[in-house]
Write a protein that holds these residues in place. Structure first.
Motif, PDB file in Angstrom:
ATOM      1  N   THR A   5     -81.302  -6.170  30.473  1.00 35.82           N
ATOM      2  CA  THR A   5     -79.969  -5.175  29.949  1.00 35.82           C
ATOM      3  C   THR A   5     -80.529  -3.884  29.703  1.00 35.82           C
ATOM      4  O   THR A   5     -81.298  -3.595  29.080  1.00 35.82           O
ATOM      5  CB  THR A   5     -79.549  -5.750  28.630  1.00 35.82           C
ATOM      6  N   SER A   8     -75.266  -1.685  26.598  1.00 37.83           N
ATOM      7  CA  SER A   8     -74.232  -2.737  26.535  1.00 37.83           C
ATOM      8  C   SER A   8     -73.134  -1.791  25.534  1.00 37.83           C
ATOM      9  O   SER A   8     -73.488  -0.975  24.726  1.00 37.83           O
ATOM     10  CB  SER A   8     -74.866  -3.926  25.566  1.00 37.83           C
ATOM     11  N   GLU A  10     -68.920  -2.747  23.571  1.00 42.41           N
ATOM     12  CA  GLU A  10     -68.238  -3.544  23.283  1.00 42.41           C
ATOM     13  C   GLU A  10     -66.654  -2.847  24.024  1.00 42.41           C
ATOM     14  O   GLU A  10     -66.504  -1.737  23.561  1.00 42.41           O
ATOM     15  CB  GLU A  10     -67.903  -3.613  21.958  1.00 42.41           C
ATOM     16  N   VAL A  11     -66.193  -3.590  24.765  1.00 43.39           N
ATOM     17  CA  VAL A  11     -64.836  -2.979  25.318  1.00 43.39           C
ATOM     18  C   VAL A  11     -63.473  -3.340  24.652  1.00 43.39           C
ATOM     19  O   VAL A  11     -62.401  -3.015  24.734  1.00 43.39           O
ATOM     20  CB  VAL A  11     -64.707  -3.114  26.721  1.00 43.39           C
ATOM     21  N   VAL A  19     -65.232  -8.695  23.776  1.00 41.45           N
ATOM     22  CA  VAL A  19     -65.608  -8.564  25.206  1.00 41.45           C
ATOM     23  C   VAL A  19     -66.582  -7.465  25.224  1.00 41.45           C
ATOM     24  O   VAL A  19     -66.441  -6.447  24.816  1.00 41.45           O
ATOM     25  CB  VAL A  19     -64.537  -8.514  26.210  1.00 41.45           C
ATOM     26  N   ARG A  20     -67.807  -7.635  25.864  1.00 40.48           N
ATOM     27  CA  ARG A  20     -68.664  -6.483  26.133  1.00 40.48           C
ATOM     28  C   ARG A  20     -69.005  -6.274  27.658  1.00 40.48           C
ATOM     29  O   ARG A  20     -69.001  -7.279  28.359  1.00 40.48           O
ATOM     30  CB  ARG A  20     -69.817  -6.740  25.268  1.00 40.48           C
ATOM     31  N   GLU A  21     -69.210  -5.090  27.944  1.00 38.15           N
ATOM     32  CA  GLU A  21     -69.603  -4.867  29.053  1.00 38.15           C
ATOM     33  C   GLU A  21     -71.309  -4.168  29.228  1.00 38.15           C
ATOM     34  O   GLU A  21     -71.506  -3.464  28.585  1.00 38.15           O
ATOM     35  CB  GLU A  21     -68.857  -3.852  29.752  1.00 38.15           C
ATOM     36  N   ASP A  22     -72.055  -5.183  29.963  1.00 40.81           N
ATOM     37  CA  ASP A  22     -73.290  -4.611  30.098  1.00 40.81           C
ATOM     38  C   ASP A  22     -73.838  -4.179  31.147  1.00 40.81           C
ATOM     39  O   ASP A  22     -73.590  -4.853  32.646  1.00 40.81           O
ATOM     40  CB  ASP A  22     -74.219  -6.017  29.838  1.00 40.81           C
ATOM     41  N   ILE A  33     -73.110  -4.622  36.810  1.00 44.60           N
ATOM     42  CA  ILE A  33     -72.342  -4.913  35.476  1.00 44.60           C
ATOM     43  C   ILE A  33     -72.115  -6.499  35.250  1.00 44.60           C
ATOM     44  O   ILE A  33     -71.640  -7.085  36.081  1.00 44.60           O
ATOM     45  CB  ILE A  33     -70.843  -3.913  35.742  1.00 44.60           C
ATOM     46  N   TYR A  34     -72.044  -6.783  34.022  1.00 39.95           N
ATOM     47  CA  TYR A  34     -71.904  -8.324  33.575  1.00 39.95           C
ATOM     48  C   TYR A  34     -70.774  -7.914  32.573  1.00 39.95           C
ATOM     49  O   TYR A  34     -71.185  -7.502  31.414  1.00 39.95           O
ATOM     50  CB  TYR A  34     -73.207  -8.594  33.330  1.00 39.95           C
ATOM     51  N   GLY A  35     -69.905  -8.724  32.644  1.00 36.53           N
ATOM     52  CA  GLY A  35     -68.838  -8.830  31.333  1.00 36.53           C
ATOM     53  C   GLY A  35     -68.853 -10.155  30.802  1.00 36.53           C
ATOM     54  O   GLY A  35     -69.264 -10.997  31.398  1.00 36.53           O
TER      55      GLY A  35
END
Length: 183
Positions: A5, A8, A10-11, A19-22, A33-35
């Motif tokens: 990672t 990161s 939080e979206v 839900v976060r986008e890393d 990108i990993y959701g």
């Protein structure tokens, strides 16, 4: 780890889900990108009623907004808190959704729900020695239908596609393995 990672953020957040986008770096050095959907621990309960007339399970039917249909499944849910005693959660969900209380609760295992996109564990419990009381469903569960079905009818519902809830099917498979190995 094969994926690192980098950052990161939080979206989105509501009381049930975040839900976060890393930004990630794979083992080969390529970034992406990993959701990830983060949810608090949950439980699922197999309410098993055994007696002279055979073996039965209790199911609930409720409207599931995400698929726009009423679905049959075992009682399950969470309390939207990170720290929870799994058996307390299981007993609470069982009573809230069905009105049932159990003399015995057996923790069969802890599974991960859809870990390709979600970080949520689910404690699987077998409830036995059942007594009926009154249910206390949440607001969005006000239309729950509780049904007692024989084990053979339940398994038929799984095989004919009436029950498609992966958590219920996985919990039942786990229970069957546990039982076959002599508990």
């Amino acid at each position: 780890m094969t994926i690192k990672t980098i950052s990161s953020r939080e979206v989105y957040r509501n009381p049930w889900t975040s839900v976060r986008e890393d930004v990630i770096e794979r083992a080969n050095g390529k970034r992406g990108i990993y959701g990830v959907v983060d949810k608090d621990p949950a439980c699922i309960v197999i309410p098993l009623d055994s007696g002279a007339d055979g073996e039965f399970v209790y199911l609930i039917e409720q409207f599931r907004y995400t698929v726009g249909a009423r679905m049959w499944e075992f009682p399950q849910g969470s309390w939207e808190v990170a720290e929870v005693v799994p058996e307390d959660l299981a007993r609470g969900e069982l009573r809230e959704e069905t009105g049932l209380t159990a003399e015995r609760m057996t923790h069969l295992s802890t599974l991960q729900i859809a870990y390709g996109v979600m970080n949520q564990k689910q404690h699987v419990f077998l409830a036995e020695g059942l007594s009926m009381g009154s249910a206390d469903p949440d607001a969005e569960e006000s239309d729950l239908v509780v049904r007692r079905v024989s084990v053979s009818e339940f398994e038929k519902m799984v095989l004919d596609g009436t029950i498609v809830d992966n958590c219920s099917v996985a919990a039942w498979g786990l229970y069957r393995l546990w039982r076959e190995r002599g508990r």
